[in-house]
Design an enzyme around this catalytic site. Structure first.
Site, PDB file in Angstrom:
ATOM      1  CD  GLU A   1      41.825  38.446  29.093  1.00 29.78           C
ATOM      2  OE1 GLU A   1      42.554  38.891  30.086  1.00 29.78           O
ATOM      3  OE2 GLU A   1      41.198  39.101  28.139  1.00 29.78           O
TER       4      GLU A   1
ATOM      5  CD  GLU B   1      39.627  42.617  30.873  1.00 27.41           C
ATOM      6  OE1 GLU B   1      40.050  41.658  31.190  1.00 27.41           O
ATOM      7  OE2 GLU B   1      40.265  43.636  30.904  1.00 27.41           O
TER       8      GLU B   1
END
Length: 696
Positions: free
Chosen positions: A312, A153
């Site tokens: 995710e 991320e």
């Protein structure tokens, strides 16, 4: 880059982040047994494991990871293997405290979380390259390896550092971009407030200043920070490509507009072998399934229309919002299958086994604290079986009905200080226009301003404050050649340096829209205005309730209510479709339509809600030749995806009541989750999902 699927994965990806280092090794055997029971096909591993893999500088311990990968391979589970460069070890920071990032206010952040990294630290870059190379050399040939997962991320939680090392890199970046100080001074408009620079060595990052900092400098620093993070990614990617050829490399994006704003994903999408995304529901009272659909459509668009991977999401509640409700029964499956309908080749979660310690111990997981005798576990097992039944959709593409032009750099520019109204939010406009399109049952592609738009009958521009002249010309050509365009206010205003385009607003878009704007007139907090159809009398349809009001004729109102923004619009070839009924621009055009060449350009000069935009879209879609889909119930998604083995229709019912949806044309098919044949109209239970393999 062209789409490269995970190596050796023959089914849809299903699994989650696996962090076995949190547990004794005897638990691992139970984990893989339960993974097989649930139908897990792939897990992500090693993402936060740097301190275990390299417990001291230059001393590596791969034994535990060897045993883990061998165990997973023995049970037929593929591995998305992380480079752990998002979380350097404590020993690294002890040796290199300068690698900790510095905020704009001059505060150096501390170790003890994740992502505390100055991306321009030479020590960090060297250490990251070293651990990545060690992993690549050791595991390139491992039979479980399906995918490399670089970092985690990017841009979250630290998107930019303002230390002295970053200052030096910024000066080099500016020298490469502008060549001379004179060119930079012209681009930044440094004649204003006496900010002129005599050399690049005089320039610092836009740190905290007494009042508003030069907006062009702020915008360039956002570009620089994004480019610097991308340099970190490509450095690791290139090592993996060199030492582990044939295994695709990704990093997990966060494209949802409400979650990550510092990354230009159009640029990043060109650098990965496989676009992957993380998505979590924002439970602030909005319709969460609409934001989910938007994130999935945007991710598919970043992937160039190719399949992508949901790397995710959550089985139930998360842990980092002010309030973290559990998902309702069946919601996890709806979320997962909605992503797959819109292009994902699987549904992965954070994480496999719920943690007992650490910051995310209350974040849900595939295997919850309650164990296997729990609703979440039973739904996980059911979802695994459902994904097996729809495996044929893998590799397929999702068809879109319209395009939304979106640009992260324009968002950065618009979000800077001293704009006409702090109530105007580019993200909010994108969300609201998308919601209106969603409620018209239109599947959406997103497109950067430089894209070829000719394939779309309808293009929507909800918030393009920064519009380069070339982009304005492309949008004009799209309309002239027969397209239908819908543009919202405060678009087309500035160029790539945040300089206002010469002449009246809306700058780069005034010719295609056939109008000029004399002046912006934002509204006060809580203030509202009405707009009414041109030609309607004062009382028509006005009941003062806000949103969209009752009106005449087949439920099509003649009055809508708006807020935040008004403008003094002067038509220059455009016709007035709606006028301001009151407020500072009373009697002036509020919504216009300009027929140009073979197409039509619409302009909305005020802020309408999703319901009001939905009413307007009835007319805009008619111009575009897009048929109404009024037979489809609200909050029932109907999405078509063409897979390698056929055409699939996904129907996702977010309501509590049964929905009956007509199959397209004369199609029949098989509903894959039940195995039942279907024809005519498909009945989907409240909260349920159907996936039909069509036979025309």
């Amino acid at each position: 880059m062209p789409y490269t699927p995970p190596q050796g994965l023959t089914r849809l990806a299903f699994g989650g982040d696996y962090n076995p280092e949190q547990w004794p090794e005897e638990v691992w055997q139970e984990d893989v047994r339960l993974m097989r029971e649930a139908g897990v096909t792939m897990v992500s591993a090693g993402i936060f494991s740097w301190a275990l893999l390299e417990p001291e500088p230059g001393r590596h311990d791969f034994g535990w990871l060897d045993r883990l990968l061998d165990l997973l391979h023995a049970h037929g589970i593929r591995v998305d293997l992380g480079t752990p460069t998002v979380a350097p070890p404590a020993w690294f920071y002890r040796a290199h405290p300068e690698a900790l990032p510095v905020t704009r206010e001059g505060v150096r952040l501390s170790f003890g979380s994740r992502g505390a990294i100055c991306p321009n630290s030479a020590a960090y870059r060297a250490a990251a390259a070293s651990i990545t190379e060690q992993l690549a050399r050791r595991y390139a040939g491992h039979p479980a390896l399906a995918l490399w997962h670089v970092h985690n991320e990017y841009g979250v939680p630290v998107s930019a550092c303002y230390c002295d090392s970053c200052a030096e890199h910024f000066r080099r970046w500016l020298r490469a971009r502008y060549g001379t100080p004179d060119a930079l001074n012209e681009a930044w408009g440094t004649a204003f407030w006496g900010q002129r620079y005599g050399g690049f060595d005089q320039i610092d990052p836009p740190r905290a200043t007494p009042t508003v900092c030069n907006p062009a400098q702020r915008l360039d620093y956002a570009r620089f920070a994004d480019a610097t993070l991308r340099e970190n990614f490509t450095a690791e990617r290139d090592i993996l490509h060199r030492l582990s050829p044939g295994i695709p490399v990704t990093t997990n994006f966060m494209t949802a507009l409400s979650q990550c704003s510092s990354i230009d994903y159009w640029a990043w999408g060109r650098e990965v072998d496989l676009v992957s995304n993380d998505h979590y529901l924002i439970t602030d009272g909005r319709r969460t399934h609409v934001n989910l659909a938007m994130a999935a459509d945007l991710t598919r668009s970043v992937a160039g229309g190719s399949p992508w991977l949901l790397l995710e999401h959550s089985t139930s509640g998360v842990s980092w919002q002010p309030r973290n409700p559990a998902k309702a029964p069946g919601e996890m499956a709806r979320n997962s299958l909605a992503h797959i309908a819109r292009g994902s080749d699987g549904a992965m979660f954070f994480q496999w086994r719920q943690s007992r310690r650490g910051a995310e111990k209350f974040h849900s997981a595939m295997l919850p604290q309650a164990g296997t005798d729990s609703r979440v576990w039973r739904e996980v097992v059911r979802l695994g079986a459902d994904l097996e039944s729809i495996a044929g959709v893998a590799g397929g593409t999702t068809a879109a009905d319209a395009a939304v032009v979106w640009d992260w750099q324009s968002w950065w520019a618009q979000s800077l200080e001293w704009r006409p109204s702090e109530d105007h939010d580019a993200r909010e406009r994108a969300d609201t226009f998308y919601e209106a399109l969603y409620d018209r049952h239109l599947t959406v592609d997103f497109a950067p301003p430089e894209a070829d738009l000719s394939a779309y009958p309808l293009v929507v521009v909800p918030a393009l404050y920064l519009t380069e002249a070339a982009a304005g010309r492309r949008i004009r050509r799209y309309v002239e050649e027969g397209g239908t365009l819908l543009v919202s206010y405060f678009s087309g205003i500035v160029d790539e340096h945040d300089a206002v385009h010469p002449g009246p607003y809306p700058g780069a878009l005034r010719d295609v829209l056939g109008l000029t704007v004399e002046e912006f007139s934002p509204l006060g907090e809580g203030e509202r205005v009405g707009i009414r159809r041109a030609g309607a009398t004062e009382g028509d349809g006005a009941d003062g309730r806000g949103g969209h009001d009752g009106g005449s004729g087949a439920g099509h109102p003649d009055r809508l209510t708006a807020d935040v923004w008004t403008e003094f619009v002067v038509p220059r070839g455009a016709e007035t479709v709606w006028t301001y009924a009151d407020g500072p621009a009373a009697g002036r055009p509020a919504v216009t339509r300009h027929r140009l060449g073979r197409g039509t350009a619409w302009y909305v000069s005020t802020r309408l809600g999703a319901a009001g935009l939905g009413e307007l879209l009835r007319e805009v879609c008619a111009d575009a030749g897009i048929p109404a889909r009024d037979e489809l119930p609200r909050d029932v998604e109907v999405v078509r995806r063409a897979g390698g083995t056929g055409e699939y229709l996904f129907v996702i019912n977010h309501t509590g009541a049964e929905a009956k949806v007509p199959l397209p044309g004369r199609a029949t098919g098989t509903e894959l989750l039940s195995g039942e044949p279907v024809s005519g109209r498909l009945a989907v239970a409240g909260g349920g999902v159907a996936v039909v393999r069509l036979q025309e």
